[in-house]
Design a protein around this motif. Sequence first.
Motif, mmCIF file in Angstrom:
data_model
loop_
_atom_site.group_PDB
_atom_site.id
_atom_site.type_symbol
_atom_site.label_atom_id
_atom_site.label_comp_id
_atom_site.label_asym_id
_atom_site.label_seq_id
_atom_site.Cartn_x
_atom_site.Cartn_y
_atom_site.Cartn_z
ATOM 1 N N PHE A 1 0.790 -1.306 0.196
ATOM 2 C CA PHE A 1 -0.132 0.214 0.156
ATOM 3 C C PHE A 1 1.002 1.191 0.110
ATOM 4 O O PHE A 1 0.483 2.294 -0.722
ATOM 5 C CB PHE A 1 -0.879 0.060 1.056
ATOM 6 C CG PHE A 1 -2.190 -0.660 1.084
ATOM 7 C CD1 PHE A 1 -3.447 0.171 0.816
ATOM 8 C CD2 PHE A 1 -2.373 -2.221 0.611
ATOM 9 C CE1 PHE A 1 -4.478 -0.498 0.515
ATOM 10 C CE2 PHE A 1 -3.444 -2.534 0.525
ATOM 11 C CZ PHE A 1 -4.680 -1.990 0.254
ATOM 12 N N TYR A 45 0.258 3.172 -3.593
ATOM 13 C CA TYR A 45 -0.554 4.212 -3.266
ATOM 14 C C TYR A 45 -0.119 5.300 -2.427
ATOM 15 O O TYR A 45 -0.857 6.260 -2.076
ATOM 16 C CB TYR A 45 -1.958 3.678 -2.620
ATOM 17 C CG TYR A 45 -2.386 2.527 -3.602
ATOM 18 C CD1 TYR A 45 -2.895 2.601 -4.817
ATOM 19 C CD2 TYR A 45 -2.714 1.180 -2.807
ATOM 20 C CE1 TYR A 45 -3.302 1.505 -5.483
ATOM 21 C CE2 TYR A 45 -3.244 0.209 -3.548
ATOM 22 C CZ TYR A 45 -3.688 0.242 -4.989
ATOM 23 O OH TYR A 45 -4.300 -0.862 -5.349
ATOM 24 N N LEU A 60 -8.509 -1.435 -3.294
ATOM 25 C CA LEU A 60 -7.267 -0.987 -3.490
ATOM 26 C C LEU A 60 -6.358 -2.400 -3.354
ATOM 27 O O LEU A 60 -5.334 -2.663 -4.264
ATOM 28 C CB LEU A 60 -6.760 -0.285 -2.579
ATOM 29 C CG LEU A 60 -7.089 1.244 -2.458
ATOM 30 C CD1 LEU A 60 -6.879 2.046 -1.475
ATOM 31 C CD2 LEU A 60 -6.847 1.948 -3.893
#
Length: 191
Positions: A95, A99, A118
């Motif tokens: 993550f 992102y 996600l």
Amino acid sequence: MTFYEPLPYSVEYKGKTYQLTPAFDNVLKMYALLDGLMDYEKVEVMLSWLIKGRCPVDGGLLTAVCKVLFPERKTKENQKAFDYIQDSDYIYAAFRQAYNIDLYSEQGKMHWLQFSALMASLPQNTRFSEIVHIRLMPIPKPNNHNAEQRAEIIKLKQEYALEITDEERQNNLQQGLRKMAEAMLARVKNG
């Protein structure tokens, strides 16, 4: 989940509205508590973690909650490719890499459906995705030219193998016995 509609924070059941607690970290804590519980205990634990306040322990209510928070997704693999708990470091790093999201900062904030979307779209260049690929990678049948390749794949699969729970071990044993019984019945029928 459709991004043009608001995320669900409540569920309707038998004429009552129940407020959800859908933060991703809350859902993950709930998953961690389910291992080894009986089905009726799982219903109680899941409802206590997914609904704000008191609610009846009712399988129908849990079904309504699950339809909202855990929509069915079709998958090709029956094999377990990752575990939220065992792979938490890899998921966190993925993550951050993909992102620039710090999951620790998102605790209590990020909705489970956001997290799931996600997670399902993590790019292949993350270590997490590489490990999942290794776990799902088939071992080629042996031939005169692939002994080193097979050995390397087997080594990587062992290195990144998931620990299985007693419940999973029991289910695997039952599935194996069922398949063996089906094969024996097929042999008898075919003479």
